[in-house]
Design a protein around this motif. Structure first.
Motif, short mmCIF file in Angstrom:
data_model
loop_
_atom_site.label_atom_id
_atom_site.label_comp_id
_atom_site.label_asym_id
_atom_site.label_seq_id
_atom_site.Cartn_x
_atom_site.Cartn_y
_atom_site.Cartn_z
N GLY A 156 -5.18 -13.40 -2.68
CA GLY A 156 -5.23 -12.40 -3.88
C GLY A 156 -4.18 -12.76 -4.71
O GLY A 156 -3.96 -11.97 -5.92
N HIS A 186 -5.86 -0.17 -0.90
CA HIS A 186 -5.54 -1.55 -0.23
C HIS A 186 -4.39 -2.29 -1.15
O HIS A 186 -4.73 -2.34 -2.34
CB HIS A 186 -6.35 -2.37 0.51
CG HIS A 186 -7.14 -1.55 1.26
ND1 HIS A 186 -6.80 -1.15 2.74
CD2 HIS A 186 -8.43 -0.95 1.28
CE1 HIS A 186 -7.90 -0.48 3.28
NE2 HIS A 186 -8.91 -0.40 2.54
N ALA A 187 -3.49 -3.02 -0.47
CA ALA A 187 -2.62 -3.97 -1.23
C ALA A 187 -3.28 -4.95 -1.91
O ALA A 187 -2.88 -5.44 -2.68
CB ALA A 187 -1.34 -4.19 -0.51
N ALA A 188 -4.20 -5.32 -1.35
CA ALA A 188 -5.13 -6.50 -1.73
C ALA A 188 -5.67 -6.19 -3.00
O ALA A 188 -5.96 -6.99 -4.10
CB ALA A 188 -6.29 -6.81 -0.74
N LYS A 237 -4.67 -10.70 1.17
CA LYS A 237 -3.49 -10.54 0.27
C LYS A 237 -2.95 -11.76 -0.38
O LYS A 237 -2.66 -11.79 -1.63
CB LYS A 237 -2.49 -9.71 0.69
CG LYS A 237 -2.96 -8.14 1.23
CD LYS A 237 -1.73 -7.32 1.52
CE LYS A 237 -1.34 -7.79 3.01
NZ LYS A 237 -0.16 -6.52 3.33
N ALA A 293 -0.58 -13.22 -3.61
CA ALA A 293 0.86 -12.98 -3.27
C ALA A 293 1.56 -14.66 -3.11
O ALA A 293 0.77 -15.34 -2.44
CB ALA A 293 0.66 -12.22 -1.86
N ALA A 334 -3.12 -6.23 -5.46
CA ALA A 334 -2.73 -7.49 -6.14
C ALA A 334 -3.57 -8.09 -7.06
O ALA A 334 -3.16 -8.76 -8.16
CB ALA A 334 -2.67 -8.42 -4.66
N ARG A 393 0.70 -1.06 -0.04
CA ARG A 393 -0.07 0.15 0.00
C ARG A 393 0.79 1.13 0.02
O ARG A 393 0.57 2.15 -0.53
CB ARG A 393 -0.81 0.22 1.34
CG ARG A 393 -2.06 1.07 1.05
CD ARG A 393 -2.63 1.40 2.41
NE ARG A 393 -1.82 2.18 3.32
CZ ARG A 393 -2.28 2.90 4.66
NH1 ARG A 393 -3.52 2.74 4.91
NH2 ARG A 393 -1.52 3.36 5.23
N VAL A 412 4.06 -9.61 -0.43
CA VAL A 412 3.45 -8.55 0.53
C VAL A 412 3.88 -8.31 1.81
O VAL A 412 4.99 -9.38 2.08
CB VAL A 412 1.83 -8.78 0.43
CG1 VAL A 412 1.14 -9.03 -1.20
CG2 VAL A 412 1.58 -10.28 1.07
N HIS A 454 -6.60 -9.36 7.01
CA HIS A 454 -6.25 -8.47 5.93
C HIS A 454 -5.03 -9.02 5.16
O HIS A 454 -5.24 -9.22 3.86
CB HIS A 454 -5.73 -7.24 6.32
CG HIS A 454 -6.91 -6.27 6.77
ND1 HIS A 454 -8.01 -6.21 6.03
CD2 HIS A 454 -7.06 -5.33 7.76
CE1 HIS A 454 -8.80 -5.35 6.63
NE2 HIS A 454 -8.25 -4.89 7.86
#
Length: 318
Positions: free
Chosen positions: A203, A144-146, A200, A205, A149, A125, A177, A196
């Motif tokens: 998703g 968000h990093a998700a 990720k 990672a 991804a 993020r 991640v 969370h």
């Protein structure tokens, strides 16, 4: 060259990796390369290159008015990744961040990296804008990093940010991640933070690199909780050698981490940066020795401004 994810899943002795900071705009890349050259004797498995969000400054234009100017303070992540591979033959892992980048701008980074054959990245993020109370991003960016991804996986499948399609890249991206043994600052609790992280991984990672920590017990507990939650990808511990007195308050404040009691008592006895640096080497070597004995896949060193200390730790441990 195999991917970082494949390497971490393979049978091998505990490897070494580290992270570098691109030079400030206009600065010499040679100074950065000179600082990490001593670490190359330890055959790092890969080298991460940080990416930073744009910085906004306000310039006076007369009459009491100011104009906002946006610029990248530390550009060149993609170019430095290519240079590291060319100069040292090492796997480069550039960071891809949400920051204030639009989906199109992120896609352009992926296209450039794909052309260069650099397909290992770390999806993050990123930090809040300086002095901002909350995280903001581009109107068409990721919060968000998700979500980031998902875009990387879409790119791998030939789906572009504007909804169009292309031929999927011959070599898809694999990515890691971030994980937080002491909880992300914005997570309500450890359980929510772990959910969370699981999102990720689900998703796409392929591995996790942790935030820095100074108490190995926190890391081992984090790994245990991840496994119990069904997170089974490799987990790489991230550690940072202390180098200055100001880090005694700076690191806990910025990264929301705790120093274990023994370390804090030792730090309070230090009277100079050099004393802190020596303690940082001793403590870092102690951490790395225990982590290596636990057969972690790799130890990731946050080497910014600490390359000499990392080299000394590596001489003792590897």
């Amino acid at each position: 060259m195999e991917s970082v994810a494949s390497f971490l899943k393979s049978e091998h002795p505990t490897a070494l990796s580290f992270e570098i900071l691109p030079p400030v705009r206009g600065g010499s890349i040679e100074r950065t390369l000179d600082s990490i050259r001593p670490l190359m004797e330890f055959a790092p498995a890969y080298v991460n290159i940080t990416t930073h969000r744009n910085e906004v400054t306000y310039n006076h234009v007369g009459g009491g008015s100011y104009r906002a100017c946006t610029a990248q303070k530390r550009p060149g992540t993609v170019a430095i990744a290519a240079l590291l591979r060319e100069r040292f033959g090492v796997r480069p892992v550039p960071h891809i961040i949400c920051g204030d980048y639009s989906r199109r701008e992120i896609e352009d980074q992926l296209i450039d990296l794909s052309y260069l054959g650099i397909t290992d990245v770390l999806a993050l993020r990123g930090d809040r804008e300086r002095n901002a109370a909350t995280f903001t991003t581009s109107p068409d960016g990721h919060t968000h990093a998700a979500s980031l991804a998902t875009q990387i996986c879409d790119f791998n499948n030939g789906r572009m940010s504007d909804g169009s399609t292309m031929t999927p890249p011959a070599q898809p991206f694999t990515f890691g991640v971030a994980g937080y043994p002491e909880k992300h600052e914005e997570a309500m609790n450890l359980h929510v933070d772990l959910q969370h992280l699981k999102a990720k991984v689900e998703g796409g990672a392929s591995y996790i690199v942790t935030q820095m920590f100074f108490d190995n017990a926190r890391f081992f507990d984090f790994v245990k909780r991840c496994r119990e939650a069904g997170i089974n990808v490799p987990i790489v511990p991230g550690i940072k050698p202390l180098t200055s007195l100001r880090q005694m308050s700076l690191l806990p404040r910025i990264f929301h981490i705790d120093f274990p009691t023994e370390l804090s008592e030792l730090l309070l006895r230090c009277k100079s940066d050099e004393e802190v640096r020596q303690l940082g080497i001793e403590w870092g070597a102690r951490q790395a020795t225990e982590l290596k004995a636990a057969n972690v896949p790799s130890i990731h060193f946050y080497a910014m401004h600490a390359a000499q200390s990392v080299a000394e730790i590596a001489r003792r441990v590897y």
